[in-house]
Design a protein around this motif. Structure first.
Motif, PDB file in Angstrom:
ATOM      1  N   ILE A   1       0.855  -1.189   0.000  1.00 52.84           N
ATOM      2  CA  ILE A   1       0.000   0.000   0.000  1.00 52.84           C
ATOM      3  C   ILE A   1       0.890   1.238   0.000  1.00 52.84           C
ATOM      4  CG2 ILE A   1      -1.754   1.283   1.269  1.00 52.84           C
ATOM      5  CD1 ILE A   1      -2.827  -1.392   2.269  1.00 52.84           C
ATOM      6  N   ALA A   2       0.821   1.986  -1.092  1.00 52.54           N
ATOM      7  CA  ALA A   2       1.683   3.156  -1.281  1.00 52.54           C
ATOM      8  C   ALA A   2       1.032   4.398  -0.699  1.00 52.54           C
ATOM      9  CB  ALA A   2       1.951   3.357  -2.773  1.00 52.54           C
ATOM     10  N   PRO A   3       1.818   5.425  -0.372  1.00 54.08           N
ATOM     11  CA  PRO A   3       1.245   6.696   0.060  1.00 54.08           C
ATOM     12  C   PRO A   3       0.400   7.305  -1.055  1.00 54.08           C
ATOM     13  CG  PRO A   3       3.621   6.628   0.470  1.00 54.08           C
ATOM     14  CD  PRO A   3       3.290   5.450  -0.387  1.00 54.08           C
ATOM     15  N   PHE A   4      -0.544   8.143  -0.686  1.00 49.91           N
ATOM     16  CA  PHE A   4      -1.422   8.811  -1.643  1.00 49.91           C
ATOM     17  C   PHE A   4      -0.796  10.164  -1.939  1.00 49.91           C
ATOM     18  CE2 PHE A   4      -6.290   9.419  -2.468  1.00 49.91           C
ATOM     19  CZ  PHE A   4      -6.016   9.578  -3.816  1.00 49.91           C
ATOM     20  N   HIS A   5      -0.177  10.312  -3.134  1.00 50.14           N
ATOM     21  CA  HIS A   5       0.585  11.513  -3.437  1.00 50.14           C
ATOM     22  C   HIS A   5      -0.289  12.756  -3.554  1.00 50.14           C
ATOM     23  CE1 HIS A   5       3.500   8.353  -4.489  1.00 50.14           C
ATOM     24  NE2 HIS A   5       4.393   9.247  -4.132  1.00 50.14           N
ATOM     25  N   VAL A   6      -1.571  12.564  -3.880  1.00 49.36           N
ATOM     26  CA  VAL A   6      -2.492  13.705  -3.885  1.00 49.36           C
ATOM     27  C   VAL A   6      -2.465  14.394  -2.523  1.00 49.36           C
ATOM     28  CG1 VAL A   6      -4.923  14.365  -3.996  1.00 49.36           C
ATOM     29  CG2 VAL A   6      -4.010  12.731  -5.648  1.00 49.36           C
TER      30      VAL A   6
ATOM     31  N   TYR B   1      -8.122   4.836  -9.952  1.00 48.54           N
ATOM     32  CA  TYR B   1      -8.051   5.405  -8.610  1.00 48.54           C
ATOM     33  C   TYR B   1      -7.191   4.509  -7.720  1.00 48.54           C
ATOM     34  CZ  TYR B   1      -9.845   7.433  -4.218  1.00 48.54           C
ATOM     35  OH  TYR B   1      -9.984   8.031  -2.992  1.00 48.54           O
ATOM     36  N   PRO B   2      -6.140   5.023  -7.083  1.00 46.03           N
ATOM     37  CA  PRO B   2      -5.186   4.162  -6.378  1.00 46.03           C
ATOM     38  C   PRO B   2      -5.769   3.391  -5.207  1.00 46.03           C
ATOM     39  CG  PRO B   2      -4.757   6.478  -5.902  1.00 46.03           C
ATOM     40  CD  PRO B   2      -5.740   6.445  -7.016  1.00 46.03           C
ATOM     41  N   CYS B   3      -6.728   3.992  -4.490  1.00 43.21           N
ATOM     42  CA  CYS B   3      -7.272   3.304  -3.320  1.00 43.21           C
ATOM     43  C   CYS B   3      -7.962   1.995  -3.696  1.00 43.21           C
ATOM     44  CB  CYS B   3      -8.244   4.219  -2.571  1.00 43.21           C
ATOM     45  SG  CYS B   3      -7.458   5.717  -1.929  1.00 43.21           S
ATOM     46  N   ASN B   4      -8.478   1.908  -4.932  1.00 47.06           N
ATOM     47  CA  ASN B   4      -9.154   0.683  -5.336  1.00 47.06           C
ATOM     48  C   ASN B   4      -8.212  -0.519  -5.285  1.00 47.06           C
ATOM     49  OD1 ASN B   4     -11.419   2.216  -5.701  1.00 47.06           O
ATOM     50  ND2 ASN B   4     -11.492   2.029  -7.921  1.00 47.06           N
ATOM     51  N   ARG B   5      -6.996  -0.324  -5.786  1.00 45.80           N
ATOM     52  CA  ARG B   5      -6.066  -1.460  -5.735  1.00 45.80           C
ATOM     53  C   ARG B   5      -5.611  -1.753  -4.310  1.00 45.80           C
ATOM     54  NH1 ARG B   5      -3.013   2.613  -8.553  1.00 45.80           N
ATOM     55  NH2 ARG B   5      -1.112   3.245  -7.465  1.00 45.80           N
ATOM     56  N   HIS B   6      -5.634  -0.729  -3.457  1.00 41.76           N
ATOM     57  CA  HIS B   6      -5.231  -0.945  -2.067  1.00 41.76           C
ATOM     58  C   HIS B   6      -6.322  -1.651  -1.265  1.00 41.76           C
ATOM     59  CE1 HIS B   6      -2.301   2.614  -2.779  1.00 41.76           C
ATOM     60  NE2 HIS B   6      -1.778   1.465  -3.128  1.00 41.76           N
ATOM     61  N   PHE B   7      -7.589  -1.461  -1.637  1.00 36.03           N
ATOM     62  CA  PHE B   7      -8.650  -2.248  -1.001  1.00 36.03           C
ATOM     63  C   PHE B   7      -8.436  -3.728  -1.291  1.00 36.03           C
ATOM     64  CE2 PHE B   7     -11.280   1.768  -1.408  1.00 36.03           C
ATOM     65  CZ  PHE B   7     -11.322   2.013  -0.048  1.00 36.03           C
ATOM     66  N   VAL B   8      -8.049  -4.035  -2.505  1.00 32.96           N
ATOM     67  CA  VAL B   8      -7.770  -5.428  -2.869  1.00 32.96           C
ATOM     68  C   VAL B   8      -6.570  -5.945  -2.080  1.00 32.96           C
ATOM     69  CG1 VAL B   8      -7.050  -6.949  -4.755  1.00 32.96           C
ATOM     70  CG2 VAL B   8      -8.808  -5.211  -5.158  1.00 32.96           C
TER      71      VAL B   8
ATOM     72  N   LEU C   1       3.548  24.149  -8.334  1.00 35.15           N
ATOM     73  CA  LEU C   1       3.003  24.552  -7.040  1.00 35.15           C
ATOM     74  C   LEU C   1       3.860  25.645  -6.425  1.00 35.15           C
ATOM     75  CD1 LEU C   1       1.268  24.317  -4.467  1.00 35.15           C
ATOM     76  CD2 LEU C   1       2.682  22.347  -3.814  1.00 35.15           C
ATOM     77  N   ASN C   2       5.155  25.452  -6.421  1.00 38.93           N
ATOM     78  CA  ASN C   2       6.055  26.395  -5.759  1.00 38.93           C
ATOM     79  C   ASN C   2       6.178  27.721  -6.500  1.00 38.93           C
ATOM     80  OD1 ASN C   2       7.252  25.058  -3.319  1.00 38.93           O
ATOM     81  ND2 ASN C   2       7.744  23.480  -4.825  1.00 38.93           N
ATOM     82  N   LYS C   3       6.105  27.696  -7.824  1.00 40.13           N
ATOM     83  CA  LYS C   3       6.353  28.916  -8.595  1.00 40.13           C
ATOM     84  C   LYS C   3       5.078  29.606  -9.084  1.00 40.13           C
ATOM     85  CE  LYS C   3      10.938  27.435 -10.075  1.00 40.13           C
ATOM     86  NZ  LYS C   3      11.782  26.988 -11.223  1.00 40.13           N
ATOM     87  N   ALA C   4       4.000  28.808  -9.252  1.00 35.19           N
ATOM     88  CA  ALA C   4       2.764  29.414  -9.762  1.00 35.19           C
ATOM     89  C   ALA C   4       1.641  29.387  -8.731  1.00 35.19           C
ATOM     90  CB  ALA C   4       2.311  28.689 -11.024  1.00 35.19           C
ATOM     91  N   GLY C   5       1.821  28.633  -7.663  1.00 37.44           N
ATOM     92  CA  GLY C   5       0.779  28.561  -6.644  1.00 37.44           C
ATOM     93  C   GLY C   5      -0.466  27.834  -7.119  1.00 37.44           C
ATOM     94  N   VAL C   6      -0.287  26.847  -7.996  1.00 38.40           N
ATOM     95  CA  VAL C   6      -1.400  26.069  -8.530  1.00 38.40           C
ATOM     96  C   VAL C   6      -1.157  24.593  -8.228  1.00 38.40           C
ATOM     97  CG1 VAL C   6      -2.631  25.356 -10.617  1.00 38.40           C
ATOM     98  CG2 VAL C   6      -1.867  27.728 -10.365  1.00 38.40           C
ATOM     99  N   VAL C   7      -2.160  23.933  -7.648  1.00 37.86           N
ATOM    100  CA  VAL C   7      -2.045  22.508  -7.333  1.00 37.86           C
ATOM    101  C   VAL C   7      -2.695  21.676  -8.430  1.00 37.86           C
ATOM    102  CG1 VAL C   7      -2.545  20.676  -5.676  1.00 37.86           C
ATOM    103  CG2 VAL C   7      -2.184  23.014  -4.860  1.00 37.86           C
ATOM    104  N   LEU C   8      -1.881  20.908  -9.143  1.00 39.02           N
ATOM    105  CA  LEU C   8      -2.331  19.850 -10.040  1.00 39.02           C
ATOM    106  C   LEU C   8      -1.691  18.563  -9.553  1.00 39.02           C
ATOM    107  CD1 LEU C   8      -1.964  21.576 -13.550  1.00 39.02           C
ATOM    108  CD2 LEU C   8      -3.980  21.462 -12.098  1.00 39.02           C
ATOM    109  N   VAL C   9      -2.182  17.441 -10.025  1.00 38.60           N
ATOM    110  CA  VAL C   9      -1.729  16.145  -9.511  1.00 38.60           C
ATOM    111  C   VAL C   9      -1.043  15.356 -10.622  1.00 38.60           C
ATOM    112  CG1 VAL C   9      -2.506  13.959  -8.525  1.00 38.60           C
ATOM    113  CG2 VAL C   9      -3.587  16.086  -7.816  1.00 38.60           C
ATOM    114  N   PRO C  10       0.154  14.800 -10.360  1.00 41.64           N
ATOM    115  CA  PRO C  10       0.815  13.988 -11.386  1.00 41.64           C
ATOM    116  C   PRO C  10       0.156  12.615 -11.508  1.00 41.64           C
ATOM    117  CG  PRO C  10       2.082  13.923  -9.355  1.00 41.64           C
ATOM    118  CD  PRO C  10       0.947  14.903  -9.127  1.00 41.64           C
ATOM    119  N   GLY C  11       0.410  11.956 -12.637  1.00 44.51           N
ATOM    120  CA  GLY C  11      -0.160  10.632 -12.871  1.00 44.51           C
ATOM    121  C   GLY C  11       0.403   9.551 -11.980  1.00 44.51           C
ATOM    122  N   LEU C  12       1.368   9.900 -11.146  1.00 48.86           N
ATOM    123  CA  LEU C  12       2.071   8.936 -10.303  1.00 48.86           C
ATOM    124  C   LEU C  12       1.140   8.052  -9.477  1.00 48.86           C
ATOM    125  CD1 LEU C  12       4.993   8.193  -9.434  1.00 48.86           C
ATOM    126  CD2 LEU C  12       4.763   9.881  -7.613  1.00 48.86           C
ATOM    127  N   ASP C  13       0.070   8.638  -8.940  1.00 46.98           N
ATOM    128  CA  ASP C  13      -0.846   7.873  -8.092  1.00 46.98           C
ATOM    129  C   ASP C  13      -1.646   6.834  -8.864  1.00 46.98           C
ATOM    130  OD1 ASP C  13      -0.608   8.712  -5.406  1.00 46.98           O
ATOM    131  OD2 ASP C  13      -1.698  10.553  -5.819  1.00 46.98           O
TER     132      ASP C  13
END
Length: 392
Positions: free
Chosen positions: A13-18, A127-134, A342-354
């Motif tokens: 079970i990996a951390p949730f990067h979001v 969605y990452p949590c789905n695989r973690h439920f399994v 995030l650091n330079k523009a102050g905008v939160v987007l999420v990478p595909g990593l999760d």
């Protein structure tokens, strides 16, 4: 106190990067920076007035005791009536189990159907949590690369090709997080037929089904009583923190899942359940439909803007409130890209990593569950940030 012999399942079970990006954003806000959040998938609307009033009344009346593990009869009946009104078919209230959010519904379904060594097919991305439920029940998620040519979803052909002796079923989401794309009804029917032929289970997460923007309303429940469906009050009904959802099961599974619910949860929040009944009042539904139209308006604004900025949106999202965009023309590392943004523009987007390895480095997820003003400001910030990045 330290524990040296933690359960081995934790390794799967990996951390949730979001959430990790959310922590970074919170730290920047504490330093006085203004951050525009388009990461976590949470509606910026709150519960409808009738829902808040129903919760207040339930507390005033002292209706705060445990309910049945399957949920308040009035709420199960209201959900059943909702299926008839929206989709035109009957779902017996006895098949509906009210849960502590869709997460509890997924947990209960996996507890009932997944065992050690079970393999469950899912698309990559998903969605990452789905695989973690399994993984929590010592099964394994088999992620199948599902690119834009497949709407980022599994097809019947993929299920047929990747089914093995260890495979027990499929776990799908339509519309999907992170992509906002749905499985076309005719393709979903083919998937169910393949799984049924192999005597497996089909679980369909429909928590964004109420936020579908194209075509007639559709639910996988129309494909047969053996299809298991998850839904929630969080997204269409704007009740994320209330932790209320439901599970629709074949009648034969209900007593087994009820037994699990009794032991794992006792019941969903009684106050949330009493409030949930008011979600289906005509004035509440009218409000939700207005908000749904606003989400669509935001989608229709942000997708062309992203493409203008250099992102590629290979599949127009037809539901939920996400855009899954290819950022490879702008960066070869989506994770580093979003942190820098995030650091330079102050905008939160999420990478595909999760969401799985297939799209981890090339894609970002944007949630447009924020105001149009915030979306417009974010576009301005991103335009300036990308110009500076190009000039550097």
């Amino acid at each position: 106190m330290s524990f040296h012999d933690l359960a081995s399942r934790l390794q799967n079970i990996a951390p949730f990067h979001v959430m990790e990006l959310g922590k970074m954003a919170a730290a920047l806000e504490q330093q006085g920076n203004h951050i525009i959040h388009m990461g976590i998938g949470e509606p910026d609307f709150t519960a409808a007035p009738a829902v808040v009033a129903a919760a207040t009344q339930a507390m005033a009346d002292g209706k705060m005791q445990y309910t049945s593990a399957t949920g308040l009869p009035a709420l199960r009946e209201a959900i059943s009536a909702h299926y008839q009104r929206v989709y035109g078919f009957d779902i017996a209230p006895s098949r509906i189990i009210v849960t502590a959010g869709a997460s509890a519904a997924l947990l209960l379904a996996c507890a009932a159907l997944v065992e050690k060594g079970s393999e469950v097919l899912m698309p990559d991305p998903s969605y990452p949590c789905n695989r973690h439920f399994v993984a929590a029940f010592e099964g394994s998620a088999k992620l199948i690369e599902s690119g834009p040519e497949h709407r980022f979803q599994l097809s019947a052909g993929m299920v047929q090709e990747h089914w093995s002796a260890a495979t027990k079923g499929v776990l799908l989401a339509s519309p999907s997080n992170p992509t906002g794309t749905s499985i076309l009804p005719e393709e979903l029917k083919k998937i169910v037929d393949v799984v049924r032929g192999k005597k497996g289970f089909t679980i369909v997460d429909e928590i964004y089904q109420g936020l579908s923007y194209e075509g007639a309303p559709f639910s996988a429940l129309s494909l047969g009583e053996d299809v298991i469906v998850i839904n929630s009050f969080s997204k269409y009904f704007n009740m994320t923190g209330w932790r209320l959802g439901w599970l629709v099961l074949p009648e034969s599974l209900v007593p087994h899942v009820e037994k699990l619910a009794q032991n794992l949860f006792i019941c969903a929040s009684s106050i949330a359940q009493h409030a949930g009944v008011a979600c289906f009042a005509p004035e509440s539904i009218a409000l939700y439909e207005e908000r749904k139209a606003e989400f669509k308006r935001r989608r229709d604004y942000i997708v062309p803007q992203l493409e203008r900025l250099g992102f590629k949106v290979p599949v127009m999202p037809d539901g939920a409130f996400y855009v899954y965009a290819d950022c490879s023309a702008l960066s070869d590392d989506a994770d580093a890209f979003t942190i820098d943004m995030l650091n330079k523009a102050g905008v939160v987007l999420v990478p595909g990593l999760d969401f799985g390895p297939a799209t981890a480095r090339r894609y970002i997820r944007l949630s447009y569950a924020t105001s149009m003003e915030n979306l417009q400001e974010a576009v301005q910030r991103l335009e300036k940030y990308l110009a500076q990045r190009k000039a550097a």
